[in-house]
Design a protein around this motif. Structure first.
Motif, short mmCIF file in Angstrom:
data_model
loop_
_atom_site.label_atom_id
_atom_site.label_comp_id
_atom_site.label_asym_id
_atom_site.label_seq_id
_atom_site.Cartn_x
_atom_site.Cartn_y
_atom_site.Cartn_z
N GLU A 46 0.83 -1.20 0.00
CA GLU A 46 0.00 0.00 0.00
C GLU A 46 0.86 1.25 0.00
OE1 GLU A 46 -3.66 -2.03 2.52
OE2 GLU A 46 -2.50 -0.37 3.37
N LYS A 47 1.94 1.23 0.81
CA LYS A 47 2.83 2.39 0.86
C LYS A 47 3.51 2.60 -0.47
CE LYS A 47 6.68 4.33 3.47
NZ LYS A 47 7.62 4.13 4.58
N SER A 48 3.96 1.48 -1.05
CA SER A 48 4.64 1.58 -2.34
C SER A 48 3.71 2.11 -3.41
CB SER A 48 5.18 0.19 -2.74
OG SER A 48 5.74 0.24 -4.02
N SER A 49 2.47 1.59 -3.40
CA SER A 49 1.53 2.04 -4.43
C SER A 49 1.21 3.52 -4.24
CB SER A 49 0.25 1.20 -4.36
OG SER A 49 -0.39 1.38 -3.10
N GLY A 50 1.20 3.97 -2.96
CA GLY A 50 0.92 5.38 -2.71
C GLY A 50 2.03 6.27 -3.23
N SER A 51 3.28 5.78 -3.21
CA SER A 51 4.41 6.57 -3.65
C SER A 51 4.65 6.46 -5.15
CB SER A 51 5.68 6.13 -2.91
OG SER A 51 5.53 6.33 -1.53
N SER A 52 4.05 5.43 -5.75
CA SER A 52 4.30 5.21 -7.17
C SER A 52 3.13 5.66 -8.03
CB SER A 52 4.60 3.72 -7.42
OG SER A 52 3.48 2.94 -7.02
N GLY A 53 2.21 6.42 -7.43
CA GLY A 53 1.08 6.91 -8.19
C GLY A 53 1.50 8.03 -9.14
N PRO A 54 0.50 8.67 -9.75
CA PRO A 54 0.81 9.77 -10.67
C PRO A 54 1.62 10.86 -9.98
CG PRO A 54 -1.50 9.12 -10.83
CD PRO A 54 -0.94 8.40 -9.65
N VAL A 55 2.66 11.33 -10.63
CA VAL A 55 3.52 12.36 -10.04
C VAL A 55 2.87 13.72 -10.20
CG1 VAL A 55 5.76 13.48 -10.15
CG2 VAL A 55 5.60 11.00 -10.47
N ALA A 56 2.57 14.35 -9.06
CA ALA A 56 1.96 15.67 -9.08
C ALA A 56 3.01 16.70 -8.69
CB ALA A 56 0.78 15.72 -8.10
N ALA A 57 3.61 17.32 -9.68
CA ALA A 57 4.64 18.33 -9.42
C ALA A 57 3.98 19.58 -8.85
CB ALA A 57 5.38 18.66 -10.70
N PRO A 58 4.68 20.28 -7.96
CA PRO A 58 4.11 21.52 -7.43
C PRO A 58 4.03 22.60 -8.50
CG PRO A 58 6.37 21.22 -6.69
CD PRO A 58 5.97 19.95 -7.35
N SER A 59 3.20 23.56 -8.26
CA SER A 59 3.01 24.65 -9.21
C SER A 59 4.32 25.36 -9.52
CB SER A 59 2.00 25.64 -8.63
OG SER A 59 1.85 26.76 -9.48
N GLY A 60 4.60 25.56 -10.81
CA GLY A 60 5.77 26.32 -11.22
C GLY A 60 7.08 25.55 -11.22
N ALA A 61 7.04 24.24 -10.90
CA ALA A 61 8.27 23.45 -10.90
C ALA A 61 8.87 23.41 -12.30
CB ALA A 61 7.98 22.04 -10.41
N GLN A 62 10.19 23.39 -12.37
CA GLN A 62 10.88 23.47 -13.66
C GLN A 62 11.94 22.38 -13.78
OE1 GLN A 62 12.56 27.42 -13.83
NE2 GLN A 62 10.58 28.44 -14.08
N GLY A 63 12.65 22.42 -14.90
CA GLY A 63 13.75 21.50 -15.13
C GLY A 63 13.31 20.13 -15.57
N LYS A 64 14.25 19.20 -15.65
CA LYS A 64 13.96 17.84 -16.08
C LYS A 64 12.96 17.18 -15.14
CE LYS A 64 16.09 13.39 -17.13
NZ LYS A 64 17.34 12.58 -17.12
N ASP A 65 11.88 16.68 -15.71
CA ASP A 65 10.80 16.04 -14.96
C ASP A 65 10.15 16.97 -13.94
OD1 ASP A 65 11.21 13.57 -16.27
OD2 ASP A 65 12.77 13.01 -14.84
N SER A 66 10.35 18.27 -14.13
CA SER A 66 9.76 19.29 -13.24
C SER A 66 10.12 19.02 -11.78
CB SER A 66 8.23 19.31 -13.41
OG SER A 66 7.86 19.67 -14.72
N LEU A 67 11.40 18.75 -11.53
CA LEU A 67 11.85 18.41 -10.19
C LEU A 67 12.51 19.57 -9.44
CD1 LEU A 67 13.32 14.82 -10.79
CD2 LEU A 67 11.08 15.46 -9.87
N ALA A 68 12.60 20.73 -10.07
CA ALA A 68 13.24 21.88 -9.43
C ALA A 68 12.20 22.94 -9.06
CB ALA A 68 14.28 22.49 -10.35
#
Length: 277
Positions: free
Chosen positions: A78-100
């Protein structure tokens, strides 16, 4: 013997047989042997009873262990599935995969890339020393900072405070309050061995120190772990980068945290020199 008319002989009295001394001792010995045999039977029965009890206890323990194992495995899934769901980047995130998470003007000539963990004492030390200079340079439009959030301490010490604090910071980014909340998290950083940031209530309490951040939207974002998957992906990028630890601080790609001659003043001079050109 004739006793005369009308009289009869008295019936003979029963006289128990005399028992010899040897037979008497033999009888006692036989009795003791029978008693010893009986006691041995009782002891054997008691040993069998204890064996059955211990065996049943072992079966119960093994059964309980199996149940716990299944529950733990399911919890892990359950924990793994919760962490592996759709990635919701925060507003305004930039860079590769919107990780910055960017702070500062896009037009700034210099970019400072910071990999950090809100549970990391060294990150707090860096913040305490360099924060005034970084704020001065970003406010002047001379420096852009890209923050990347990692969960190194969760991995080293156990717990979930790094991840939950990073999620809360991403929630603050959604509200346009990242910088202020970022600073509050470091100002109130718990001891490295204390996982205080694993408590959502604590993260929400600290949001009260930032004007306008403690809203129903922010609370829901924190409590639901809206950006948890994004934090996990950010930490994976940190590990893939094979950085030595947190903080990792790069100025235009060059690791300045490893430069023992670096000071806030030297960083300021480098950024201002680049802004001239």
């Amino acid at each position: 013997m004739d006793l005369g008319p009308g009289r009869r002989a008295a019936p003979p009295r029963f006289v128990p047989a005399c028992v010899s001394e040897k037979n008497h001792h033999d009888g006692k010995r036989a009795a003791r042997e029978r008693l010893a045999v009986e006691r041995e039977k009782q002891k054997a029965a008691e040993r069998r009873r204890r064996t059955l009890i211990v065996g049943a206890s072992v079966v119960c323990v093994l059964g309980l262990a199996a149940v716990i194992g299944v529950v733990a495995a399911n919890a892990g899934k359950e924990k793994s599935s919760g962490s592996s769901g759709p990635v919701a980047a925060p507003s305004g995130a930039q860079g590769k995969d919107s990780l910055a998470i960017p702070v500062g003007q896009e037009s700034a000539k210099s970019t400072l890339t910071v990999w950090e963990d809100f549970r990391c004492p060294a990150c707090k030390a860096f913040e305490a020393a360099y924060r005034p200079t970084i704020h001065e340079l970003t406010d002047a439009g001379q420096l852009k900072v890209e923050y990347h959030l990692a969960t190194l301490i969760d991995g080293n010490m156990g717990g979930s405070g790094s991840r939950k604090a990073a999620n809360a910071a991403a929630c603050a980014q959604d509200a346009g309050k990242f910088t202020a909340y970022h600073d509050v998290l470091y100002e109130n950083q718990p001891s490295e061995t204390q996982d205080a940031y694993a408590d959502n209530a604590k993260l929400i309490e600290l949001a009260g120190k930032v004007d306008g951040l403690d809203t129903p939207e922010f609370r829901a974002c924190v409590e639901q772990g809206t950006h948890d998957s994004w934090v996990v992906k950010s930490n994976e990028a940190f590990k893939a980068g094979q950085f030595g630890g947190t903080p990792t601080v790069l100025l235009d790609g060059k690791n300045i945290y490893q430069d023992r001659t670096m000071t806030p003043q030297k960083l300021k001079e480098m950024v201002q020199e680049a802004a001239k050109g």
